[in-house]
Design a protein around this motif. Structure first.
Motif, mmCIF file in Angstrom:
data_model
loop_
_atom_site.group_PDB
_atom_site.id
_atom_site.type_symbol
_atom_site.label_atom_id
_atom_site.label_comp_id
_atom_site.label_asym_id
_atom_site.label_seq_id
_atom_site.Cartn_x
_atom_site.Cartn_y
_atom_site.Cartn_z
ATOM 1 N N ARG A 78 -21.040 23.401 43.598
ATOM 2 C CA ARG A 78 -21.656 22.070 43.655
ATOM 3 C C ARG A 78 -22.539 21.776 42.444
ATOM 4 O O ARG A 78 -22.736 20.620 42.087
ATOM 5 C CB ARG A 78 -22.480 21.928 44.943
ATOM 6 C CG ARG A 78 -21.628 22.000 46.205
ATOM 7 C CD ARG A 78 -22.491 21.816 47.451
ATOM 8 N NE ARG A 78 -21.730 22.042 48.663
ATOM 9 C CZ ARG A 78 -20.933 21.150 49.230
ATOM 10 N NH1 ARG A 78 -20.814 19.959 48.682
ATOM 11 N NH2 ARG A 78 -20.271 21.443 50.327
ATOM 12 N N ARG A 79 -23.083 22.814 41.836
ATOM 13 C CA ARG A 79 -23.935 22.611 40.663
ATOM 14 C C ARG A 79 -23.165 22.005 39.498
ATOM 15 O O ARG A 79 -23.760 21.373 38.614
ATOM 16 C CB ARG A 79 -24.551 23.942 40.217
ATOM 17 C CG ARG A 79 -25.565 24.526 41.183
ATOM 18 C CD ARG A 79 -26.014 25.892 40.703
ATOM 19 N NE ARG A 79 -24.917 26.859 40.696
ATOM 20 C CZ ARG A 79 -25.012 28.084 40.184
ATOM 21 N NH1 ARG A 79 -26.143 28.471 39.613
ATOM 22 N NH2 ARG A 79 -23.974 28.907 40.235
ATOM 23 N N PHE A 80 -21.860 22.204 39.478
ATOM 24 C CA PHE A 80 -21.050 21.772 38.342
ATOM 25 C C PHE A 80 -20.029 20.713 38.746
ATOM 26 O O PHE A 80 -19.021 20.518 38.083
ATOM 27 C CB PHE A 80 -20.339 22.987 37.726
ATOM 28 C CG PHE A 80 -21.263 24.149 37.487
ATOM 29 C CD1 PHE A 80 -22.293 24.063 36.559
ATOM 30 C CD2 PHE A 80 -21.122 25.317 38.223
ATOM 31 C CE1 PHE A 80 -23.156 25.121 36.365
ATOM 32 C CE2 PHE A 80 -21.983 26.379 38.033
ATOM 33 C CZ PHE A 80 -23.001 26.293 37.100
ATOM 34 N N MET A 81 -20.312 20.020 39.843
ATOM 35 C CA MET A 81 -19.405 18.993 40.354
ATOM 36 C C MET A 81 -20.126 17.660 40.494
ATOM 37 O O MET A 81 -21.350 17.615 40.630
ATOM 38 C CB MET A 81 -18.841 19.414 41.720
ATOM 39 C CG MET A 81 -18.016 20.696 41.676
ATOM 40 S SD MET A 81 -17.724 21.381 43.331
ATOM 41 C CE MET A 81 -16.775 20.040 44.067
ATOM 42 N N THR A 82 -19.369 16.582 40.459
ATOM 43 C CA THR A 82 -19.921 15.251 40.690
ATOM 44 C C THR A 82 -20.072 15.027 42.192
ATOM 45 O O THR A 82 -19.616 15.837 43.008
ATOM 46 C CB THR A 82 -18.995 14.174 40.101
ATOM 47 O OG1 THR A 82 -17.721 14.247 40.763
ATOM 48 C CG2 THR A 82 -18.808 14.380 38.613
ATOM 49 N N LYS A 83 -20.687 13.932 42.557
ATOM 50 C CA LYS A 83 -20.895 13.637 43.974
ATOM 51 C C LYS A 83 -19.590 13.453 44.724
ATOM 52 O O LYS A 83 -19.512 13.701 45.926
ATOM 53 C CB LYS A 83 -21.769 12.386 44.123
ATOM 54 C CG LYS A 83 -23.213 12.591 43.667
ATOM 55 C CD LYS A 83 -24.033 11.334 43.880
ATOM 56 C CE LYS A 83 -25.475 11.547 43.436
ATOM 57 N NZ LYS A 83 -26.303 10.306 43.625
ATOM 58 N N ASP A 84 -18.542 13.008 44.001
ATOM 59 C CA ASP A 84 -17.256 12.808 44.672
ATOM 60 C C ASP A 84 -16.367 14.050 44.597
ATOM 61 O O ASP A 84 -15.171 13.996 44.883
ATOM 62 C CB ASP A 84 -16.515 11.597 44.106
ATOM 63 C CG ASP A 84 -16.232 11.744 42.618
ATOM 64 O OD1 ASP A 84 -16.695 12.732 42.010
ATOM 65 O OD2 ASP A 84 -15.539 10.875 42.071
ATOM 66 N N GLY A 85 -16.948 15.207 44.198
ATOM 67 C CA GLY A 85 -16.231 16.470 44.271
ATOM 68 C C GLY A 85 -15.362 16.814 43.082
ATOM 69 O O GLY A 85 -14.518 17.711 43.167
#
Length: 266
Positions: free
Chosen positions: A100-107
């Motif tokens: 999650r640290r390297f992902m956008t809010k939409d995954g």
């Protein structure tokens, strides 16, 4: 569970037939195979028989493998273990897609900053291994066209690490072969309550005008499956989703896949 020598030798002949077919296709002779077998024996045994100074013990390797000590010394002196870990690249791409640290809010994998020790990309690499230089990893990702420059950093441009070139492709084949052999050994010799998955689907009369469509479908579905797999396994990975009270060492889980279409069949 160990199998008797006679059965093991018979199985070894079966395992070697694809290697011999590879040799015949590329004009390699028995002498070449014997030399490569010596190298493989020496390199596979080195980790188990290192001496007090962490240098390979030639006498122990010779006793363990049957390779003459003179050949062991020659191979060790000629070949140092300098191979770049392709597993590392696969892990970094996988973490970029699931952490999650390297992902956008939409995954989706987000654009990572890449300038300096505290950058997001350096953090990503060090979350996998602190023993590798992130700049080296960045160079390798650029070499295999897995990233592109973007405003504010770098963008992931591949869904998974697909080897490009002979060295990368056959390195993946080597790792797949080792894990597949262990899979069959465990399923057949140990008979676990829940076996490792091992399946094969084959049709031998597919119409040639359908081949291009089938290839595209297999590649697309393969990427989608591995995407779902990374998302699922990431829920249990101690690096991506650490469990506070977990103690001990995690286990390695491998799921690989390939498809082959024999377009040269008569």
């Amino acid at each position: 569970m160990r199998i008797n020598r006679s059965l093991a030798l018979g199985l070894l002949v079966r395992l070697m037939k694809p290697l011999v077919q590879f040799c015949l296709r590329h004009s390699l002779r028995l002498q070449d195979l014997i030399e490569c077998a010596k190298v493989a024996f020496v390199e596979s045994s080195r980790a188990e028989v290192k001496g007090p100074s962490d240098k390979p013990n030639a006498s122990k390797i010779s006793l363990m493998t049957g390779v003459h000590r003179r050949d062991v010394v020659r191979i060790v002196n000629r070949r140092e273990d300098f191979s770049y870990s392709k597993d590392l690249i696969t892990k970094i791409i996988g973490h970029w897609q699931t952490d999650r640290r390297f992902m956008t809010k939409d995954g989706r994998p987000k654009v990572l900053s890449v300038s300096g020790e505290g950058s997001e990309f350096f953090t990503l690499v060090h979350s996998i291994s602190k023993d590798v230089n992130p700049a080296t990893v960045l160079f390798e990702l650029e070499r295999i066209n897995a990233i592109s420059k973007a405003r504010g950093g770098i963008r992931l441009t591949v869904e998974s690490h697909v080897p490009a070139g002979a060295e990368d492709g056959f390195e993946l084949l080597s790792r797949d072969s080792a894990d597949l052999i262990r899979t069959v050994e465990n399923n057949v010799l140990e008979s676990p309550d829940v076996p490792h998955f091992h399946a094969r689907t084959e049709f031998d009369n597919i119409r040639p005008d359908s081949i291009a469509e089938i290839k595209r479908w297999l590649v697309r579905e393969g990427h989608l499956f591995h995407g779902r797999l990374r998302e699922y396994l990431g829920r249990f990975d101690q690096d991506i989703n650490p469990k506070q009270k977990f103690e001990g060492k995690g286990r390695r889980v491998v799921a690989s896949g390939f498809s082959f279409i024999d377009e040269d069949a008569d």
